[in-house]
Design an enzyme around this catalytic site. Structure first.
Site, mmCIF file in Angstrom:
data_model
loop_
_atom_site.group_PDB
_atom_site.id
_atom_site.type_symbol
_atom_site.label_atom_id
_atom_site.label_comp_id
_atom_site.label_asym_id
_atom_site.label_seq_id
_atom_site.Cartn_x
_atom_site.Cartn_y
_atom_site.Cartn_z
ATOM 1 N N ARG A 12 0.801 -1.519 -0.176
ATOM 2 C CA ARG A 12 0.122 -0.032 0.239
ATOM 3 C C ARG A 12 0.954 1.217 -0.204
ATOM 4 O O ARG A 12 0.151 2.513 -0.662
ATOM 5 C CB ARG A 12 -1.129 -0.072 1.121
ATOM 6 C CG ARG A 12 -2.332 -1.227 1.146
ATOM 7 C CD ARG A 12 -2.670 -0.912 2.189
ATOM 8 N NE ARG A 12 -2.239 -1.577 3.358
ATOM 9 C CZ ARG A 12 -2.941 -1.709 4.304
ATOM 10 N NH1 ARG A 12 -3.559 -1.706 4.733
ATOM 11 N NH2 ARG A 12 -1.694 -2.682 5.347
ATOM 12 N N LYS A 133 -7.562 18.158 19.733
ATOM 13 C CA LYS A 133 -6.238 18.437 20.493
ATOM 14 C C LYS A 133 -6.558 18.383 22.036
ATOM 15 O O LYS A 133 -5.280 17.711 23.013
ATOM 16 C CB LYS A 133 -6.060 19.686 20.502
ATOM 17 C CG LYS A 133 -5.131 20.631 20.661
ATOM 18 C CD LYS A 133 -4.487 21.983 20.976
ATOM 19 C CE LYS A 133 -4.123 21.861 19.541
ATOM 20 N NZ LYS A 133 -3.574 23.146 18.199
ATOM 21 N N ASP A 174 -7.226 -5.007 7.008
ATOM 22 C CA ASP A 174 -6.657 -5.023 8.134
ATOM 23 C C ASP A 174 -7.078 -4.775 8.963
ATOM 24 O O ASP A 174 -6.730 -5.485 10.369
ATOM 25 C CB ASP A 174 -5.230 -3.908 7.458
ATOM 26 C CG ASP A 174 -4.873 -3.695 8.429
ATOM 27 O OD1 ASP A 174 -4.169 -4.524 9.483
ATOM 28 O OD2 ASP A 174 -3.690 -2.339 7.746
ATOM 29 N N ALA A 176 -10.421 -3.237 9.311
ATOM 30 C CA ALA A 176 -11.833 -3.757 9.251
ATOM 31 C C ALA A 176 -12.250 -2.507 9.607
ATOM 32 O O ALA A 176 -13.714 -2.737 9.228
ATOM 33 C CB ALA A 176 -11.993 -5.241 10.293
#
Length: 269
Positions: A12, A133, A174, A176
């Protein structure tokens, strides 16, 4: 030396996402070539451009397992005409694979329609960081929302989905998260059953639990990636199918210098 790599790691990372970021997929190919690889056999490479990362004197064969998954589903629903199938691409890059899956079903006499789930423009990275933040737990609200607060996923062709059995088709599973959100979107659009197929089931921590809690009814993955951390006792939704026959026939044809074209054809019923 022929390298048989069912799942190509770092596939990827095939483009530069930020300044000074590496193209890890190219590094992987160059390392293999430097170590003496003469030929590469891989299953469902994430993007075909990775074959261009090798020099011209190192041929590569990108074998697809999409046909394996589509034939499996076609055999499972052989005598059922009440499913109203629709093949769904979970994002724009998955459209070619989903279309291949769709074509196999059509060639096996299984009428199906096609739909796609699109991700709407989401909050920018800077805006999202500002929102996160003050979150002490690191949990960011708005990750799955657009700027106007609407859901970030939308079905293109939702008339095809309502009351149907949707089959989501992708290459890598990966975390999901995307698969789960796609399933929720399809359920909200009126899908009666939601199935999925993925070639490479990586199952990072938490993925199986997320799948079990999702709107997904059934998931089929191949055994290209090691899933030693996932046991059948943990899940009631995940099924595995072997690509060993596909790889064995590929290796035989390569060794005997036969054409690989028949591997891409759909066998007669």
């Amino acid at each position: 030396i022929t390298v048989v790599m069912p799942y190509c790691a770092y596939s990827r990372s095939d483009t530069k996402s930020d300044a000074r970021s590496p193209i890890a997929a190219r590094d992987t190919m160059q390392m293999l070539e430097t170590m003496g690889m003469d030929r590469l056999i891989v299953v469902d490479m994430h993007s075909g451009q990775m074959q261009g990362f090798l020099s011209p004197n190192v041929p590569s064969d990108n074998i697809t397992a999409i046909k394996v998954g589509a034939l499996y589903f076609a055999e499972q629903i052989e005598d059922r005409d009440d499913l109203n199938l629709v093949v769904v691409a979970p994002h724009a890059k998955a459209v070619p694979r989903a279309k291949d899956f769709w074509n196999v079903l059509l060639q096996r006499g299984k009428p199906a329609r096609f739909a796609m789930v699109m991700r709407k423009p989401a909050l920018g990275e800077l805006e999202r960081k500002e929102m996160c933040k003050d979150k002490k737990d690191g949990n960011c609200e708005g990750d799955s929302k657009t700027v106007d607060g609407a859901p970030a996923y939308e079905v293109v062709g939702d008339d095809h989905v309502r009351g149907c059995t949707a089959i989501i088709v992708d290459d890598i599973l990966d975390s999901a998260e995307s698969l789960s959100q796609t399933a929720e979107t399809l359920k909200a659009a009126g899908a009666e059953r939601i199935w999925a197929f993925a070639t490479h089931g990586l199952f990072s921590p938490g993925a199986v639990d997320l799948i079990e809690r999702s709107a997904l009814d059934r998931l089929l993955v191949t055994n290209t990636a090691a899933t030693g951390t996932v046991s059948s006792d943990e899940t009631t939704k995940i099924e595995w199918i072997s690509v060993a026959p596909l790889l064995a026939e590929t290796i035989r044809r390569v060794c005997e210098k036969e054409s690989l074209s028949p591997l891409f054809r759909v066998p007669d019923p």
